[in-house]
Structure formats: C-alpha cells, structure tokens
Write a protein that holds these residues in place. Structure first.
Motif, mmCIF file in Angstrom:
data_model
loop_
_atom_site.group_PDB
_atom_site.id
_atom_site.type_symbol
_atom_site.label_atom_id
_atom_site.label_comp_id
_atom_site.label_asym_id
_atom_site.label_seq_id
_atom_site.Cartn_x
_atom_site.Cartn_y
_atom_site.Cartn_z
ATOM 1 N N VAL A 217 79.325 44.433 -22.622
ATOM 2 C CA VAL A 217 79.831 43.130 -23.057
ATOM 3 C C VAL A 217 78.713 42.094 -23.044
ATOM 4 N N ASN B 118 81.827 36.391 -23.501
ATOM 5 C CA ASN B 118 82.599 37.636 -23.549
ATOM 6 C C ASN B 118 83.137 37.844 -24.956
ATOM 7 N N THR C 88 87.119 44.237 -25.681
ATOM 8 C CA THR C 88 86.048 44.705 -24.794
ATOM 9 C C THR C 88 85.571 46.088 -25.208
ATOM 10 N N GLU D 105 91.033 44.650 -18.297
ATOM 11 C CA GLU D 105 91.213 43.316 -18.865
ATOM 12 C C GLU D 105 92.679 42.902 -18.750
#
Length: 490
Positions: free
Chosen positions: A136, A159, A126, A94
């Motif tokens: 996710v 997300n 996440t 990420e």
C-alpha cells in the motif's frame, strides 16, 4: 409513597437527557466542513466553487485514483483483468465497507475492480494496491506522483481506500479534476461507475449511490464516500444531450442531504453551461509503471505503449485488407480462417504466406483476430499481390515485438459474443466485421470474427468474449451508432 417514587424517576429522565445532549454536542463540533465545485466536463470550465481548495478528508473518493492507476496498469501490460490476485492478511483486516475476502484467497483482478468501484469495498482496494505495487505504501507513492502530474496540487494520498489517516487529504477541486480524467482517459471502464449491481464472484454487490443514479436524469457516476471526519462526499457526473457536468460535494450531513445538494449543483451546471462548446480533453498524466521486468517513464501526453501497439496492429490490418480478394459468393465453399491473437499479427501473416506458396495462387485467405485457447483454424491461401505484400512486410517490420499465439480461448467464461447485423452476402458480412473491429479495437481486439449462414442471410458475429466484455463492446458500438446485441452461450 407515590410522590417519593416520582423523584428518582425524574432524576433518571434528566440524566438520560444530559447524556444524550453530551453525545450530540461532539458530533456538531466535529461536523465536516462543506466544500462544493462544479465544472463543465467538456472543457473544464469552473461553473461554481465554494471552499473548493481547502484540504479535507476525501473518504472513498480516494478509490477514483486507486482505480485510475489500476486501469493504467492494465492498459500498459503490468497486469491483466483475468490475472488472479492472492489476497493478503492485511487486505482482509480492512474495516467495512468490504467484500469479505479471505486471506490466501485468489480472485481475478476484474472482480476486485468491480467491488471497489460499485460497493466501495476497502479490502478490494487494498488488494488492488498490493497487486499493482506490492504494498500500500508504494502504491500511495504512485498515487501521489500521478496526482501531481494531473494537476491535483493540494492532494496527498496515504492509502488506497480513503479511510481517515493523518495527512490523507484532498480538495473538492482536485477530486473533480480526477473524475474528469477518469471519464476521458478510460471511457472503456467508465460504465462501472453507473452499474446498479455487479457480480464479484464472491457475491453480488450493489452501488453505494444507486438512489441518485435512478432518480437524477442523466446521472452515470462517479463515486461516493463517507467517514466521520469527511462527512458524506460525492463526485457525480451527468449528461444531458451534448452537455456533461461534474459536481463535487464534501461535508454532507447525510446521504439524502448530500444527494440533494449535488442535484442542486448539477442543475446549476446545466443552467450555466452553453449548449455547444469546443471539447478540450485533459492531458493524460505522466506514466511511471512496469512493463515486463523493466520500468518505463512516459511524459504527459506521450503515446502509451499499448496504444502504440494498437496503432501498429491497425496498420497491419489495413495492409491485410488491401491484400484480400473478394470472398466466395454464397453457395461456394466457406473460406477457412487463420486465427491469430492480437499480438500475433506478424507470424500469422507469415503463416498465411507460407500456406499460399504451398497451395498455389488464386485462392483467398482471411486473417481473423482472436485470443489464446483453441486450435488454429484452417487457412486458404491468398492471391499473390506484390504491392500488398510489400506494405504488409513494411508494417510487420515496424513492429518487431509482435509474437503469435495460435489459439482461441473459450475458457474462463469466454462463451459470449455480439451480433452486428445480418447481411445478404458472406463477403459483406466479413467486410463489416473487419471495419467494425478496426473501429472498436479496445474491446474487440481479442475476439474472434465469425460469419454464420442463416436462411435469410449471413450473421456477422464477434465471439469468444466474456459476458462483461460483450456488454461493454456493445455499449461502445451503440454509442458510435452501430447496432448490436449480445449472444449468450450456446
């Protein structure tokens, strides 16, 4: 010669200016739309609304829902704060803001929560999503179910972190509702959103909006966000006296201008809100999660399993209290303690009764709550009381799922505690400890009650806590006008 050289120099300056202008124009064209919303948090009344139901990019305001579901999962036994989460490669990839987690690294859930709440770390968000739902995608589905149950009618999550993704949209109204739910549904965790800094085991992180927390009187959270598509976003809450206001801004042009606008909206809210108003707590959303290996469905407003368990434990504890004789006066032998964890009331009581039968009558017994980890302390039997034993048996039978763990943990950083006063007699100190434990079961449920004799009296302490747990418990007790202070290791 000099005149000829000045022409290309001028052309170069013009080209630089043109390039700079071209770079700026798209930013103006793509500037995020403004939206604002203000409510009286006590009853949800709308005090200001501007473009508040337009679907926009929420950026990291998304993490409010991520954390709401994590708190829900902890409360309902899906996962524990000290459970270690294995970090996936997906989480480490990420983009910033991030904690800097490594693939395969194991870290306690509580540290991921801090990183997501305080630093707004995308890798932590996440990792939390994957720890709760496995992926996710599944976590986003749960986010959407929860949002719908809350009445967030214009929100779609894709997300757990809020980075720009097609279809990942919300509104100023919906995010304000979410902030209010966090405040009322999980007050025991709400202090996370006002921490200036936090230890995440990896490193110390600092709040993304500490300037406003320090500068605006009464501000205590909640969440900031920024992406190019969203602009600078913020859901802020502040309390002054008995009034609490929540204000939301989407589409800020900078951190400073966003904070100034939110401060303006909070001021507006405090001017408009009445000094006294009946508090109308929002209904909890429907819960769909896993307990053990099964899946449970609980309608909105229904009692949660964890809350029901605490209610049953309170009934048992009350029955125990009624069965106890006064403790020995100072100078006599200190009563040994039977220690049972918060899930072990049933067998703890049975053990106490067995000890009573073996040792004979006229000797008191104390039952104290703790968590798993050290040896069971000695027990002194209880004076037989037929009515009290009947009430204990009835309370225990109503709670067939309780199971004993005869240990008290001092591992995992549980070397902290809190003191709630010094009292003239041991009996009074133990009485206050029991009353306080029943008053604040959410944070003291796993602690060990301990009375320490001092030259000037008896200290009433809760021990076997983590530093954060002791800090939270003391804050919550102080909010209830119960004085306390933290006790460090040693």
């Amino acid at each position: 010669m000099k005149k000829r050289d000045s022409v290309p120099a001028r052309i170069g300056l013009v080209m630089i200016a043109v390039i700079g202008l071209c770079a700026l124009l798209p930013l103006r064209a793509e500037a995020a739309p403004y939206a604002g919303y203000v409510i009286d948090a006590r009853n949800g009344k709308v005090l200001y609304s501007n473009n508040a139901e337009t679907r926009l990019h929420p950026a990291s305001l998304t993490k409010m829902m991520t954390l709401y579901i994590v708190f829900e999962a902890v409360e309902n036994g899906e996962i524990g704060l000290d459970d270690r989460v294995t970090i996936s490669r997906n989480a480490t990839r990420e983009p910033p803001s991030k904690l800097g987690l490594r693939s395969g690294q194991k870290i306690a859930l509580r540290y991921l929560i801090r990183a997501a709440a305080v630093k707004s770390a995308n890798d932590a968000a996440t990792a939390l999503a994957e720890a709760i739902e496995g992926s996710v995608e599944r976590f986003a589905q749960r986010m959407n179910r929860t949002a719908k149950s809350m009445g967030m009618r214009d929100t779609t999550f894709k997300n757990a972190h809020g980075l720009t993704q097609s279809g990942h949209l919300s509104t100023a109204r919906d995010m304000t509702l979410l902030g209010r739910q966090l405040f009322y549904d999980y007050p025991q965790y709400y202090n996370l959103f006002s921490r200036i800094s936090a230890d995440t085991q990896v490193r110390t992180v600092y709040h993304t909006n500490r300037r406003m927390l320090r500068s605006y009187r009464g501000a205590d959270g909640i969440k900031t966000g920024y992406t190019r598509a969203a602009g600078f976003t913020l859901v802020a809450s502040a309390q002054r006296g008995g009034e609490r206001i929540i204000a939301t801004v989407f589409g800020g042009k900078s951190t400073a201008s966003r904070n100034a606008k939110v401060a303006e909206l909070l001021d507006l809210g405090f001017r408009k809100a009445p000094s006294r108003v009946a508090v109308a707590r929002p209904a909890r959303p429907a819960y769909l999660g896993k307990i053990g290996t099964g899946t449970v469905r609980i309608a909105a407003g229904a009692e949660r399993p964890a809350l029901a368990a605490r209610t049953r434990r309170a009934a048992v504890a009350a029955a125990v209290t009624r069965s106890l004789r006064p403790m020995p006066r100072p100078g006599s032998e200190t009563a040994p303690v039977l220690v049972a964890d918060s899930d072990g009331i049933k067998r703890a009581l049975l053990a106490a009764q067995e000890t009573a039968e073996a040792a004979g009558p006229n000797t008191p017994v104390e039952v104290a709550q703790g968590s798993a980890g050290s040896e069971l302390a000695k027990v002194r039997p209880v004076v037989r009381d037929q009515a009290a034993e009947a009430s204990i048996t009835q309370a225990v039978q109503a709670d067939p799922v309780q199971e004993v763990v005869r240990r008290v943990s001092t591992s995992g950083g549980r070397h902290w505690g809190i003191n709630i006063g010094r009292y003239p007699t041991e009996y009074k100190a133990r009485q206050v400890l029991l009353q306080t434990a029943l008053t604040e079961m959410a944070t003291l449920d796993d602690s060990l009650r301990k009375v320490v004799r001092r030259p000037t009296g008896f200290d009433a302490n809760f021990m076997g806590m983590t530093r954060d747990g002791a800090d939270l418990a003391c804050r919550r007790l102080q909010a209830k006008q119960i004085s306390c202070f933290m006790i460090g290791p040693g």
